[in-house]
Design an enzyme around this catalytic site. Sequence first.
Site, PDB file in Angstrom:
ATOM      1  N   SER A 263       0.832  -1.199   0.000  1.00  0.00           N
ATOM      2  CA  SER A 263       0.000   0.000   0.000  1.00  0.00           C
ATOM      3  C   SER A 263       0.865   1.246   0.000  1.00  0.00           C
ATOM      4  O   SER A 263       2.076   1.193   0.226  1.00  0.00           O
ATOM      5  CB  SER A 263      -0.911   0.013   1.231  1.00  0.00           C
ATOM      6  OG  SER A 263      -0.144   0.272   2.400  1.00  0.00           O
ATOM      7  N   LYS A 264       0.225   2.383  -0.215  1.00  0.00           N
ATOM      8  CA  LYS A 264       0.918   3.671  -0.168  1.00  0.00           C
ATOM      9  C   LYS A 264       1.558   3.887   1.198  1.00  0.00           C
ATOM     10  O   LYS A 264       2.670   4.425   1.304  1.00  0.00           O
ATOM     11  CB  LYS A 264      -0.068   4.793  -0.487  1.00  0.00           C
ATOM     12  CG  LYS A 264       0.526   6.202  -0.346  1.00  0.00           C
ATOM     13  CD  LYS A 264      -0.528   7.261  -0.582  1.00  0.00           C
ATOM     14  CE  LYS A 264       0.025   8.655  -0.341  1.00  0.00           C
ATOM     15  NZ  LYS A 264       0.492   8.854   1.043  1.00  0.00           N
ATOM     16  N   ARG A 265       0.890   3.455   2.240  1.00  0.00           N
ATOM     17  CA  ARG A 265       1.426   3.629   3.593  1.00  0.00           C
ATOM     18  C   ARG A 265       2.756   2.901   3.776  1.00  0.00           C
ATOM     19  O   ARG A 265       3.631   3.366   4.490  1.00  0.00           O
ATOM     20  CB  ARG A 265       0.406   3.149   4.634  1.00  0.00           C
ATOM     21  CG  ARG A 265      -0.792   4.070   4.782  1.00  0.00           C
ATOM     22  CD  ARG A 265      -1.688   3.634   5.920  1.00  0.00           C
ATOM     23  NE  ARG A 265      -2.289   2.324   5.649  1.00  0.00           N
ATOM     24  CZ  ARG A 265      -3.385   2.160   4.918  1.00  0.00           C
ATOM     25  NH1 ARG A 265      -3.994   3.200   4.392  1.00  0.00           N
ATOM     26  NH2 ARG A 265      -3.876   0.957   4.713  1.00  0.00           N
TER      27      ARG A 265
END
Length: 511
Positions: A263-265
């Site tokens: 994910s982006k996180r």
Amino acid sequence: MSKVRVRFAPSPTGPLHIGGVRTALFNYLLAKQLGGTMILRIEDTDQARFVPGAEDYIVEALKWVGIAFDEGTHVGGPYAPYRQSDRKNMYRQYADQLLESGHAYYAFDTTEDLEAMREKLKAGGMAPQYDAVSRMSMKNSLTLSEDDVKQKLADGEPYVIRIKLPRKEEVRFHDLIRGWVVVQTSAMDDKVLFKSDGMPTYHLANVVDDYAMKISHVIRGEEWLPSAPLHVMLYKFFGWEDVMPKFAHLPLILKPDGNGKLSKRDGDRLGFPVFPLQWKDPATGEISSGYREKGYEPEGVMNMLALLGWHTSDNREIFSEKELIELFTIEKISKNGAKFDPEKAKWFNHQQLMLKSNADIAASIMDEAIAKGYHPSAEYLEKVVGLIKEKVTFKNEIVDKASYFFKAPTQYDAQVVAKKWNQQAIQYLTAYATALEQDLNADATKVEEVFKTIGINLNINSGSVMQPLRLSLSGEGGGPPIFEMLCLIGVQESINRIQTAIKEHCINCLN
């Protein structure tokens, strides 16, 4: 075999995740290998999640990676339009066809009705889904009289159109990656096909467009596997089973630790991009990094993505685009998720950088060199690249990494000074600078011979003075082959630097 036609069909709801780029790449490789057609279709039926600029971002990102389209929103084609919102008027007829054949029904349930139904089912220990059982207690054209339905429609009461799945039926289809997939309709929802805003849902529009555009293979992410049985049923209800595309659901790209989808996180937390290009959120102004802006080579990104879930029999790792097209097979795609390794991504980039010509790299960084106040000739910069590119991961590191090729160092590696700079080194380098003055046009072989001769004459191990020599020329303790570096800098300039290091900068470090 019918002509291969594949599509990449993203939704413009934000930046394109690197996993989406891989999906586009696998479609592209199959199409090119089999002489087929690659299509870009924008699936924007969910207008509530539409993000301005996202479609242009998708097109630019795929172009940067090197994925070209034969048909699509930006190139046109015989099945245009390729943006679903522009095809809005055609979907209703297919929803009506399902209504007429008894494979769909009107549903007038409110949000409160749906929530009450779900809570009731959960309280009874059952799955909270709108299915063949629960639909019979809801407000729809299966439970209402024909007159009531007509009146609600005439009054403009909001409704959706849902697929009418059989209560107990086995849905079977073959996935090119996962083999046979079998699902019971009793475990499936009567999904909404047509929304109250007059737009089709993904499920209806996707199937209709794939049929209308003669798509032969649907290659998409694993997250769409649960939707595939519903799509198979739609093909059956429309009578299109004979032309149903072949399915291939790609494995997920996993976090670096392998625990869950990337994910982006994860990128934010570990400091690597998860988007091909930099993205600025139009709502918040938040900027997310991109592979392009970080300095990655598009060929390296393509190579890296191809090996996330796919491999050749000999487990090679470095491929050109041409080789990927020649060797790609769906059969070599793994069922299991592919763990993303940011360090491996850098490694791929370095490998691709080493394959690029020095001239091409030099041309691409010339503006950066000029912006920093250097004005090298193209020939000189090309030679610098040849010596330095092995030492960098990204080409945008070259100018800074090679600054000593353009200007004399003003600082020296303190650790090397403390460890290696001594009276013996000064004696050796003083003699070497004097000897170099005898031939200012000497080549790398000659200046190395002179250096070794000095060691013999002084009875000093020449290896012990290599780092002090490098320090004098570059200010650093490591770098490219030292005598090639000396000649590229220039013999006279190198003499000047050696003398400067001795007289002005490092003499104070002596005890």
